[in-house]
Design an enzyme around this catalytic site. Sequence first.
Site, PDB file in Angstrom:
ATOM      1  N   PRO A   1      49.607 -21.527  31.101  1.00  0.00           N
ATOM      2  CG  PRO A   1      49.932 -19.237  31.385  1.00  0.00           C
ATOM      3  CD  PRO A   1      50.490 -20.561  31.774  1.00  0.00           C
TER       4      PRO A   1
ATOM      5  N   GLY B   1      45.599 -25.781  26.899  1.00  0.00           N
ATOM      6  CA  GLY B   1      44.350 -26.336  26.373  1.00  0.00           C
ATOM      7  C   GLY B   1      43.253 -26.519  27.387  1.00  0.00           C
TER       8      GLY B   1
ATOM      9  CB  THR C   1      39.763 -22.282  27.446  1.00  0.00           C
ATOM     10  OG1 THR C   1      40.269 -21.549  28.559  1.00  0.00           O
ATOM     11  CG2 THR C   1      38.437 -21.686  27.028  1.00  0.00           C
TER      12      THR C   1
ATOM     13  CG  HIS D   1      78.683 -13.905  23.310  1.00  0.00           C
ATOM     14  ND1 HIS D   1      78.972 -13.394  24.542  1.00  0.00           N
ATOM     15  CD2 HIS D   1      77.488 -14.538  23.448  1.00  0.00           C
ATOM     16  CE1 HIS D   1      78.001 -13.689  25.390  1.00  0.00           C
ATOM     17  NE2 HIS D   1      77.074 -14.378  24.742  1.00  0.00           N
ATOM     18  CD  GLU D   2      75.279 -15.817  20.129  1.00  0.00           C
ATOM     19  OE1 GLU D   2      74.905 -16.974  20.413  1.00  0.00           O
ATOM     20  OE2 GLU D   2      74.900 -14.818  20.769  1.00  0.00           O
TER      21      GLU D   2
ATOM     22  CG  ASP E   1      74.578 -15.634  27.880  1.00  0.00           C
ATOM     23  OD1 ASP E   1      73.502 -16.069  27.424  1.00  0.00           O
ATOM     24  OD2 ASP E   1      75.527 -15.267  27.170  1.00  0.00           O
TER      25      ASP E   1
END
Length: 659
Positions: free
Chosen positions: A238, A241, A243, A459-460, A534
């Site tokens: 989807p 391009g 259409t 964590h990040e 995760d």
Amino acid sequence: MAKENNTSPKKPRFSSWWIYGIIAVLLIGFQFFNSSALSSTKKTTTSELQEYLRNGDVAKILIVTNTRQAKVFLTPEALAKDVHKEVAEKPFGIAGAETPQYVLDYGDPQNFENDIKKAKVEYSLDTVIDYTTESNVFGEILLSILPFILIIGIWIYLMRRMSGGGGGGAGGQIFNIGKSKAKLFDEKTDTRTSFKDVAGLEGAKEEVEEIVEFLRNPDKYTSLGGKIPKGALLVGPPGTGKTLLAKAVAGEAKVPFFSLSGSDFVEMFVGVGASRVRDLFKQAKDKSPAIIFIDEIDAIGRARGKNNFTGSNDERENTLNQLLTEMDGFGTNTNVIVLAATNRADVLDKALMRAGRFDRQIYVDLPDIRERKEIFEVHLRPIKTAETLDLDFLAKQTPGFSGADIANVCNEAALIAARKEKKAVTKQDFLDAVDRIVGGLEKKNKIITPGEKETIAYHEAGHATVSWMLEHAAPLVKVTIVPRGQSLGAAWYLPEERLIVRPDQMKDEMCATLGGRAAEKVIFNKISTGALSDLEKVTKQARAMVTIYGLNDKIGNLTYYDSSGQDSYGFSKPYSEETAQTIDREISILIEEQYQRAIELLENNKDKLTTLAQRLLEKEVIFKDDLEKIFGKRPFDKDIAEEAAKAEETKNEIESNQE
């Protein structure tokens, strides 16, 4: 010599409403003249009539027996009296008609007649007493036929509405229910899209350009014995391009272009879909050469079922059968090309996909970095930017984005700039737009405790650290602990666009994904529910390695993936219970190995992990530069733009060698 002006004023077009208007005027006129005759006639009572008789004012009493009404006519002498001044004026009526001055309603006829005769004898009157019956022939006829006139009028009105005379679309009228709902593209009035508006998609664009050329100059191809293709199927994810390509064909082709959706054939009435297919191809054949575009063809083109117990798909299958016959059967239409688009080519019927119906399948894939740059160029045309934007940078920041996503980024950037009261859109607005689309809206007012914030930061930071240490993990762009959407923190990466992926690359990505939970374990010796997304990601990756790509030694070179999509809802697994247990065990081993690997990496770089997390707590958002200050230059970084340039150069060399 002056040119004669032949233009004459347009005459009013005849309408049936003129007849209705004339009839209404005649009825009103008749009613007016009928009522004007009685306009000066006054209602009176029996006691007043007795007084008039006593005074000798009554010349004649006309008793209407069928309506129990009496009409009183006065003598000329009585009309001169002031008492009867109101009724003495001559009414506007039909010439020669005798008009009563008074009228009264009586009760019992016998008593009324006896009272008048008694008064006549008592006062020696020569008043004439007469009897009559009245009948309104026109009114009676009108009342008798009025119900029929109303029924016939309503029936004619409904028939005109249903047959299209009363307005409305063809699909909403009962007699046009089987007519095609296709819209005929008018290049003069409709917005024209050209191939210049379609960026990227070189291969697909080349194929559809050739289809347009078939119809413009068919002799170029048929002179060598070739045949014009019957149809082309645009397939792809989807937003890529499909259409838009069809719109470009409509704008470029100098032939009639019929556009409709696959669901336009489906209706609650039996046989409507097949009838609309017949009507569509009849219209296209009458205007041939022509192009028919069916968007989302999977609505009617799904594979026909072998065991249809419910009968619910009969109508759709009849529509598909008619489409198959029209595209390639006896009496096939000539010079009519069918374009269709779908993102579910795997569910289409095999008979629809064969050569002779859809001769060409054009795959419209997600754009690469070079094509994304071209798409940005198209969508940035109407946007007022404050500076010359680095389109290579924007293309690198949007991996995996479709054309529709890039259009959304440009629009979102303009909205963000307007929200900030800016006069033009800047580079930062585009970055904010990408963050907004990928991660969701920022929620800076979300209440987070200090302990939770510290956990999120580590964590990040764990994700960032592990990805920095591994060769095949995606390079980091930005890390934030500002909540976005449903996530409490996020890390943005710039993945390498690979066509094939090797096991060590997938394992490095899994290890980097598990870096967040591993950091919680290393720092706090506790884990939390914050790693749900995760775990979901690595579980899917591990399952794909084992069951789809055949990258596991125990399972071997086997795949349980069905690309046709026919067995996706099967009731049985394509492997035994013993194999299922082996698959589950291998998936678990694969994930746990990468989890322990991430823990080991973070244990060895615990001080750098802590430094990064503290900086993240302090600044909330950190970028690649901050990681370089802590970890040093990443040895595995590659310049994606350079690699894209090398790939383009290789492609050009291959094309020149072929020529």
